[in-house]
Write an enzyme that holds these catalytic residues in place. Structure first.
Site, PDB file in Angstrom:
ATOM      1  N   HIS A  58       0.826  -1.216   0.000  1.00  0.00           N
ATOM      2  CA  HIS A  58       0.000   0.000   0.000  1.00  0.00           C
ATOM      3  C   HIS A  58       0.864   1.272   0.000  1.00  0.00           C
ATOM      4  O   HIS A  58       0.678   2.143  -0.875  1.00  0.00           O
ATOM      5  CB  HIS A  58      -0.967  -0.008   1.175  1.00  0.00           C
ATOM      6  CG  HIS A  58      -1.681   1.294   1.396  1.00  0.00           C
ATOM      7  ND1 HIS A  58      -2.519   1.854   0.463  1.00  0.00           N
ATOM      8  CD2 HIS A  58      -1.655   2.162   2.451  1.00  0.00           C
ATOM      9  CE1 HIS A  58      -2.992   2.993   0.923  1.00  0.00           C
ATOM     10  NE2 HIS A  58      -2.470   3.206   2.125  1.00  0.00           N
ATOM     11  N   HIS A  82       3.681   6.839   5.649  1.00  0.00           N
ATOM     12  CA  HIS A  82       2.513   7.587   6.112  1.00  0.00           C
ATOM     13  C   HIS A  82       1.669   6.853   7.150  1.00  0.00           C
ATOM     14  O   HIS A  82       0.906   7.494   7.882  1.00  0.00           O
ATOM     15  CB  HIS A  82       1.640   8.020   4.922  1.00  0.00           C
ATOM     16  CG  HIS A  82       0.818   6.925   4.316  1.00  0.00           C
ATOM     17  ND1 HIS A  82       1.279   6.113   3.304  1.00  0.00           N
ATOM     18  CD2 HIS A  82      -0.452   6.512   4.573  1.00  0.00           C
ATOM     19  CE1 HIS A  82       0.336   5.256   2.964  1.00  0.00           C
ATOM     20  NE2 HIS A  82      -0.726   5.476   3.710  1.00  0.00           N
ATOM     21  N   GLU A  86       0.609   5.650  12.935  1.00  0.00           N
ATOM     22  CA  GLU A  86      -0.739   5.169  13.242  1.00  0.00           C
ATOM     23  C   GLU A  86      -0.782   3.669  13.505  1.00  0.00           C
ATOM     24  O   GLU A  86      -1.528   3.207  14.383  1.00  0.00           O
ATOM     25  CB  GLU A  86      -1.658   5.527  12.075  1.00  0.00           C
ATOM     26  CG  GLU A  86      -3.125   5.255  12.297  1.00  0.00           C
ATOM     27  CD  GLU A  86      -3.953   5.691  11.103  1.00  0.00           C
ATOM     28  OE1 GLU A  86      -5.015   5.078  10.875  1.00  0.00           O
ATOM     29  OE2 GLU A  86      -3.531   6.619  10.392  1.00  0.00           O
ATOM     30  N   ASP A  87       0.010   2.876  12.767  1.00  0.00           N
ATOM     31  CA  ASP A  87      -0.139   1.418  12.799  1.00  0.00           C
ATOM     32  C   ASP A  87       1.033   0.661  13.409  1.00  0.00           C
ATOM     33  O   ASP A  87       0.991  -0.569  13.488  1.00  0.00           O
ATOM     34  CB  ASP A  87      -0.360   0.891  11.372  1.00  0.00           C
ATOM     35  CG  ASP A  87      -1.682   1.366  10.791  1.00  0.00           C
ATOM     36  OD1 ASP A  87      -2.581   1.721  11.579  1.00  0.00           O
ATOM     37  OD2 ASP A  87      -1.813   1.400   9.549  1.00  0.00           O
ATOM     38  N   ASP A 149      -3.183   8.543  -0.875  1.00  0.00           N
ATOM     39  CA  ASP A 149      -3.552   7.425  -0.001  1.00  0.00           C
ATOM     40  C   ASP A 149      -5.011   7.029  -0.238  1.00  0.00           C
ATOM     41  O   ASP A 149      -5.336   5.843  -0.403  1.00  0.00           O
ATOM     42  CB  ASP A 149      -3.336   7.849   1.458  1.00  0.00           C
ATOM     43  CG  ASP A 149      -3.887   6.839   2.446  1.00  0.00           C
ATOM     44  OD1 ASP A 149      -3.584   5.639   2.321  1.00  0.00           O
ATOM     45  OD2 ASP A 149      -4.627   7.258   3.368  1.00  0.00           O
TER      46      ASP A 149
END
Length: 697
Positions: A58, A82, A86-87, A149
């Site tokens: 991705h 990016h 967050e992950d 994105d």
């Protein structure tokens, strides 16, 4: 271009990305981006997407989309990283130490707010969106990464469950596609709209796509004939031009068919044949002078529809878009929709602020004569500054998001100030929107407007080409009714902010008066509270300060009687309460008629000075004044704690609304006679309604 909901696009590999980067970046920059790829792959190791493929594919695809736009090294590193914050467990500080502060800021701007718990998904999305738009003010590349994105996510949305598909597609149509349009990124906007539409309404999309393919096949000869005719005439005039056929997109067709006919009073929607009865061509030339020469040529070939002509070269669109638009009658029974632009205009029309290297933005702002897309980026900077102002006046993220959606409305009107400056406003904008577009203080103190030197109402809708003048007064302030016709996000945001501030101040004053009234039997008042009494009230009612408690009383959220009861001798508080005396009886609250927006006069009975009145505390609205004989008062007595003893002040001045019923003979001029009589009494008519009767005298 039609987008089928088939298998996902092929995977982008690191080698594919590097091959593309080597066409416009230096070797050292490519190595830095490759290092970001390895860092991201290691951080996402073991993570998989809904499709089952490794997660790293991705970020690679997002970076590839941006590389095709020829974005700079920092933007591409941020694209590969990016989702790191967050992950994964990688922090912003770690990213800054590895790739620099700017890359870390870009990644943080794109990341959602995961550390804060929200009550609903909508609140979480709105807060994350608000965070992203604030980051955009620091660096426009944040939204460029986010759009790439979202573009890859919508391309691979088939792996999501149906409910998630619909939610993401709807959000894309409402927010991200309009943002792409606002930034002039037409190619991105079109694909976001088409894929989202195909996700939300797969059957409609498939039917429209099939019908459009059939239509293009039938009209191939007609399109070729029109195109050849224009090319021959341009060659005769020695004008070099490239003429291409423009395809209509399914989402735009669908929206056009949903629009009701403006010229027809019958409430009908447009048919497929009505919205497709057009040959759409784009003519690309070498210079601005050639644009106008081509316009003259096509107007001599075919008759133009005057009201459909738009000169977006002289007056740019708000996103920097430039072209000449004209619609012509053809001999084949079709309308010819033509856009005329230079190649530089075409690049900006398709790619917007990404038409040239985004890293040169600051340099171009200092040297505007060197930048072909200076206008697009300058308008973007002004828009972002406006969003920041809206964010500062919004009460929460949901309200901010609502205002941003209004601001993304695609159509505009162009009007002039008396000094000749052009202002762009949303379609349907009124004179009050114009006032706030000039300056906040002009809007707040607006009392009247002139359009083309004629006085008009503040609610008058503006039309492109008009000259608008605003008249102000120092004593003026926004009226709540302005929200009924204000259209622009800026105007609505500032009106709401002013009214909320005004409401709070009025609520504090009214709450103080109401509490003083209930404290009178205890020989107390708000001004006489000692520190211990204040502290006890704040602790008991869980408020930060006394003004907040008074505001809640004024708004009707708390009952003054209950607050005052804390000082009753029987209450078990540690404060020594004053003793009740027969002499200190509660007095009615005095009503002046000009207390502000939190003392309202009921429409059902229209109380005026001289009437016996009662007050009812309404949650969120303050005090509603009724006549004592009003039919609703008996209902209110079921909540005696909310009833308030009130009386008129002895000396009153002002205007009050009353209902007057007149039974008159129906004859010519009777309404004018009544209006004249009322005007002679120095009164004004707010509203008139009439009904006929069969009674004959």
């Amino acid at each position: 271009m039609f987008f089928a909901l088939g298998p996902p696009p092929p995977r982008i590999l690191a080698s594919d990305l590097c091959d593309l980067l080597e066409t416009y970046l230096e070797a050292q920059q490519v190595r830095e981006i490759y290092r970001a790829y390895f860092f991201s792959a290691e951080a996402h190791d073991g993570q998989k997407r809904k499709s089952g493929e490794p997660y790293i594919f991705h970020p690679l695809a997002v970076a590839y989309i941006l590389a095709k736009m020829r974005m700079d090294t920092q933007t591409l590193c941020a694209a590969l990283l990016h989702d790191i914050i967050e992950d994964t467990n990688i922090t912003k500080e770690k990213l800054a130490s590895e790739f620099g502060k700017q890359v870390a800021e870009l990644v943080d701007g794109v990341s959602k707010l995961s550390s804060i718990q929200f009550e609903t998904r909508e609140q979480a999305q709105a807060a994350s969106f608000q965070k992203m738009l604030i980051a955009m003010n620091r660096d426009i590349r944040v939204i460029i990464v986010k759009l790439a994105d979202r573009l890859h996510n919508i391309r691979t949305i088939g792996a999501m469950v149906r409910a998630s598909q619909r939610r993401i597609a709807r959000e894309t149509l409402e927010i991200y596609a309009p943002i792409a349009n606002r930034l002039g990124m037409n190619a991105v906007r079109v694909e976001l709209q088409e894929r989202s539409f195909a996700t939300l309404y797969p059957l409609r999309y498939r039917v429209l796509a099939q019908e459009m393919q059939k239509l293009y096949s039938k009209r191939t000869k007609i399109y070729h004939s029109i195109q050849s005719t224009i090319e021959q005439r341009l060659n005769q005039c020695c004008i070099e031009a490239n003429i291409v056929k423009r395809e209509k997109h399914c989402y735009v067709l669908h929206e056009n068919m949903r629009d009701k006919k403006k010229a027809n009073s019958v409430d009908k929607r447009k048919t497929f044949s009505q919205v497709t009865n057009m040959c759409a061509l784009r003519i690309i030339v070498n210079s601005v002078d050639d644009c106008y020469r081509v316009l003259g040529v096509v107007h001599t070939l075919y008759k133009p529809i005057c009201e459909h002509f738009k000169d977006y070269i002289a007056i740019h669109k708000v996103n920097g878009y430039q072209s000449l638009h004209t619609t012509l009658f053809s001999t084949h029974g079709l309308l010819i929709d033509i856009q005329i632009r230079t190649m530089a205009m075409h690049q900006i029309a398709e790619n917007g602020i990404t038409a040239h290297s985004i890293s040169q933005f600051d340099k171009e702002m200092d040297c505007p004569h060197e930048a072909t897309n200076y206008v697009a980026r300058k308008r973007t900077q002004e828009w972002l500054h406006g969003l920041l102002e809206i964010q500062q006046s919004a009460s929460d993220s949901l309200e901010f998001l609502e205002q941003v959606k209004i601001d993304l409305f695609p159509d505009e009107v162009y009007v002039f100030t008396p000094q000749g400056k052009i202002l762009q406003l949303p379609k349907g904008a009124t004179a009050i929107d114009f006032a706030y577009a000039i300056h906040t203080d002009v809007g707040n103190k607006c009392i009247a407007t002139k359009i083309d030197n004629q006085y008009v109402s503040l609610s008058t809708q503006l039309v492109s080409g008009q000259t608008v003048e605003v008249l102000t007064a120092k004593w003026a302030r926004p009226n709540p009714s302005w929200l009924n016709f204000a259209v622009s996000a800026r105007a609505r945001s500032y009106i709401r902010h002013f009214l909320k501030t005004l409401q709070y101040d009025d609520a504090v004053l009214l709450g103080k008066r109401m509490l003083d009234k209930e404290l009178a039997p205890y020989s107390l008042s708000v001004d006489k509270f000692n520190e211990k009494q204040r502290a006890h009230l704040l602790e008991t009612f869980k408020v930060d300060n006394l003004d907040s408690l008074l505001a809640e009383i004024g708004l009707g959220n708390r009952i003054a009687l209950i607050v005052a009861h804390q000082f009753h001798p029987s209450s078990d508080i540690s404060i020594k309460a004053p003793q009740l005396t027969e002499e200190s009886q509660s007095k009615p609250l005095v009503i002046k008629g000009s207390e502000g927006i939190l003392v309202n006069f009921a429409r059902c009975c229209r109380p005026i000075p001289g009437d016996e009145i009662v007050g009812f505390v309404s949650t969120g609205r303050g005090v509603i004044i009724h006549t004592a004989a009003c039919r609703h008062v008996d209902e209110y007595r079921q909540s005696p704690e909310k009833l308030l003893a009130v009386e008129w002040e002895s000396q009153l001045s002002g205007e009050f609304l009353v209902d007057i019923r007149l039974d008159v003979r129906d004859k010519r001029g009777v309404l004018a006679t009544i209006a004249t009589a009322i005007a002679n009494m120095e009164s004004n008519i707010k509203q008139v309604s009439n009904e006929s009767s069969d009674f004959i005298n």
